[in-house]
Design a protein around this motif. Structure first.
Motif, PDB file in Angstrom:
ATOM      1  N   MET A  43       0.861  -1.184   0.000  1.00  0.00           N
ATOM      2  CA  MET A  43       0.000   0.000   0.000  1.00  0.00           C
ATOM      3  C   MET A  43       0.894   1.230   0.000  1.00  0.00           C
ATOM      4  N   ARG A  44       0.552   2.167  -0.838  1.00  0.00           N
ATOM      5  CA  ARG A  44       1.380   3.365  -0.955  1.00  0.00           C
ATOM      6  C   ARG A  44       0.502   4.599  -0.861  1.00  0.00           C
ATOM      7  N   ASP A  45       0.921   5.513  -0.018  1.00  0.00           N
ATOM      8  CA  ASP A  45       0.257   6.801  -0.029  1.00  0.00           C
ATOM      9  C   ASP A  45       1.175   7.749  -0.789  1.00  0.00           C
ATOM     10  N   GLY A  46       0.603   8.654  -1.472  1.00  0.00           N
ATOM     11  CA  GLY A  46       1.387   9.567  -2.295  1.00  0.00           C
ATOM     12  C   GLY A  46       0.546  10.065  -3.446  1.00  0.00           C
ATOM     13  N   ASP A  47       1.228  10.470  -4.493  1.00  0.00           N
ATOM     14  CA  ASP A  47       0.521  11.099  -5.614  1.00  0.00           C
ATOM     15  C   ASP A  47      -0.063  10.121  -6.614  1.00  0.00           C
ATOM     16  N   GLY A  48       0.255   8.840  -6.502  1.00  0.00           N
ATOM     17  CA  GLY A  48      -0.348   7.848  -7.383  1.00  0.00           C
ATOM     18  C   GLY A  48       0.413   7.600  -8.669  1.00  0.00           C
ATOM     19  N   ASP A  49       1.559   8.295  -8.905  1.00  0.00           N
ATOM     20  CA  ASP A  49       2.347   7.993 -10.094  1.00  0.00           C
ATOM     21  C   ASP A  49       2.890   6.579  -9.976  1.00  0.00           C
ATOM     22  N   PRO A  50       2.918   5.805 -11.073  1.00  0.00           N
ATOM     23  CA  PRO A  50       3.441   4.440 -11.009  1.00  0.00           C
ATOM     24  C   PRO A  50       4.897   4.430 -10.543  1.00  0.00           C
ATOM     25  N   LEU A  51       5.184   3.542  -9.590  1.00  0.00           N
ATOM     26  CA  LEU A  51       6.549   3.392  -9.088  1.00  0.00           C
ATOM     27  C   LEU A  51       6.903   1.920  -9.015  1.00  0.00           C
ATOM     28  N   PRO A  52       8.125   1.543  -9.429  1.00  0.00           N
ATOM     29  CA  PRO A  52       8.536   0.143  -9.300  1.00  0.00           C
ATOM     30  C   PRO A  52       8.667  -0.233  -7.833  1.00  0.00           C
ATOM     31  N   ALA A  53       8.373  -1.483  -7.529  1.00  0.00           N
ATOM     32  CA  ALA A  53       8.494  -2.001  -6.166  1.00  0.00           C
ATOM     33  C   ALA A  53       9.383  -3.235  -6.206  1.00  0.00           C
ATOM     34  N   SER A  54      10.206  -3.384  -5.162  1.00  0.00           N
ATOM     35  CA  SER A  54      11.083  -4.547  -5.083  1.00  0.00           C
ATOM     36  C   SER A  54      11.234  -4.971  -3.628  1.00  0.00           C
ATOM     37  N   LEU A  55      11.736  -6.176  -3.462  1.00  0.00           N
ATOM     38  CA  LEU A  55      12.014  -6.730  -2.138  1.00  0.00           C
ATOM     39  C   LEU A  55      13.496  -7.072  -2.102  1.00  0.00           C
ATOM     40  N   ARG A  56      14.214  -6.467  -1.172  1.00  0.00           N
ATOM     41  CA  ARG A  56      15.644  -6.760  -1.015  1.00  0.00           C
ATOM     42  C   ARG A  56      15.810  -7.679   0.183  1.00  0.00           C
ATOM     43  N   MET A  57      16.462  -8.815  -0.044  1.00  0.00           N
ATOM     44  CA  MET A  57      16.729  -9.783   1.010  1.00  0.00           C
ATOM     45  C   MET A  57      18.238  -9.877   1.184  1.00  0.00           C
ATOM     46  N   THR A  58      18.698  -9.867   2.443  1.00  0.00           N
ATOM     47  CA  THR A  58      20.124  -9.972   2.708  1.00  0.00           C
ATOM     48  C   THR A  58      20.380 -10.755   3.993  1.00  0.00           C
ATOM     49  N   GLY A  60      23.504 -10.191   5.324  1.00  0.00           N
ATOM     50  CA  GLY A  60      24.664  -9.434   5.767  1.00  0.00           C
ATOM     51  C   GLY A  60      25.871  -9.631   4.872  1.00  0.00           C
ATOM     52  N   GLU A  61      25.935 -10.751   4.184  1.00  0.00           N
ATOM     53  CA  GLU A  61      27.047 -11.036   3.273  1.00  0.00           C
ATOM     54  C   GLU A  61      26.593 -11.069   1.824  1.00  0.00           C
ATOM     55  N   SER A  62      25.425 -11.621   1.588  1.00  0.00           N
ATOM     56  CA  SER A  62      24.876 -11.721   0.243  1.00  0.00           C
ATOM     57  C   SER A  62      23.537 -10.993   0.210  1.00  0.00           C
ATOM     58  N   ALA A  63      23.120 -10.585  -0.984  1.00  0.00           N
ATOM     59  CA  ALA A  63      21.840  -9.891  -1.126  1.00  0.00           C
ATOM     60  C   ALA A  63      21.219 -10.257  -2.469  1.00  0.00           C
ATOM     61  N   VAL A  64      19.918 -10.205  -2.498  1.00  0.00           N
ATOM     62  CA  VAL A  64      19.181 -10.411  -3.746  1.00  0.00           C
ATOM     63  C   VAL A  64      18.029  -9.412  -3.777  1.00  0.00           C
ATOM     64  N   GLU A  65      17.773  -8.869  -4.950  1.00  0.00           N
ATOM     65  CA  GLU A  65      16.667  -7.918  -5.142  1.00  0.00           C
ATOM     66  C   GLU A  65      15.624  -8.614  -6.020  1.00  0.00           C
ATOM     67  N   VAL A  66      14.405  -8.724  -5.513  1.00  0.00           N
ATOM     68  CA  VAL A  66      13.315  -9.387  -6.242  1.00  0.00           C
ATOM     69  C   VAL A  66      12.347  -8.314  -6.722  1.00  0.00           C
ATOM     70  N   ARG A  67      12.148  -8.227  -8.018  1.00  0.00           N
ATOM     71  CA  ARG A  67      11.204  -7.244  -8.576  1.00  0.00           C
ATOM     72  C   ARG A  67       9.783  -7.723  -8.315  1.00  0.00           C
ATOM     73  N   LEU A  68       8.967  -6.860  -7.712  1.00  0.00           N
ATOM     74  CA  LEU A  68       7.583  -7.213  -7.379  1.00  0.00           C
ATOM     75  C   LEU A  68       6.577  -6.675  -8.379  1.00  0.00           C
ATOM     76  N   GLY A  69       6.945  -5.647  -9.112  1.00  0.00           N
ATOM     77  CA  GLY A  69       6.034  -5.044 -10.082  1.00  0.00           C
ATOM     78  C   GLY A  69       6.017  -3.539  -9.915  1.00  0.00           C
ATOM     79  N   GLU A  70       4.977  -2.922 -10.420  1.00  0.00           N
ATOM     80  CA  GLU A  70       4.837  -1.476 -10.329  1.00  0.00           C
ATOM     81  C   GLU A  70       3.572  -1.125  -9.564  1.00  0.00           C
TER      82      GLU A  70
END
Length: 175
Positions: A43-58, A60-70
């Protein structure tokens, strides 16, 4: 007591909230048809312009970014497969990102369970998840009710026979 004039001279300036906050968003791990998925409701409050969303998992040593959509409008709901990286099965930190907003979310891969291996089962794990209740011990019995009822009847009949025999013995009646 401060007066209005004093308040006007106060250097305090309130912080303006950032646009595109993610308050109220949820992310949870779930088992679907034997595989682990990440379900999200952003859920996003704001002006409603489309913004990409992602989930970053780490870890502490390794990380991965999962694209969730817009996020278009105020909400983005969906599911993505759990990343294949082996380190994501351990202790991780997860953060949802959209625009300049970030939200730390509790997330962990579900432990191996019979439900996850069962291709007919969909289970979610996470805060507020109904699947957490399935991990609790069940109450009741696995013995069919008919067996319990028959056993109860036998106990009552046996007690009745003992009482009847005792009564006859006291009255001196032998049959």
């Amino acid at each position: 007591m401060p007066s209005a004039a004093y308040a006007a001279d106060d250097p305090y300036t309130p912080v303006t909230p950032r646009d595109s906050g993610l308050a109220g968003s949820t992310v949870e791990a779930m088992c679907r048809l034997g595989d682990t998925w990440i379900a999200f409701d952003l859920m996003r409050d704001g002006d409603g312009d489309p913004l990409p969303a992602s989930l970053r998992m780490t870890n502490g040593e390794s990380a991965v970014e999962v694209r969730l959509g817009e996020i278009t409008g105020e909400r983005l709901i969906g599911e993505v497969p759990w990343p294949d990286a082996e380190w994501t099965r351990g202790d991780i930190r997860a953060v949802v990102r959209s625009g300049d907003a970030e939200l730390a979310v509790p997330l962990a891969m579900p432990a191996a369970s019979p439900g996850c291996a069962d291709a007919e089962t969909d289970e979610a794990t996470g805060p507020g998840s109904s699947a957490l209740a399935t991990a609790l011990p069940e109450t009741g019995s696995v013995i069919p009710i008919a067996v319990v009822a028959a056993g109860g009847f036998a106990v009552v009949a046996g007690a009745g026979a003992v009482l009847l025999t005792a009564r006859r013995a006291r009255s001196g009646h032998r049959g």
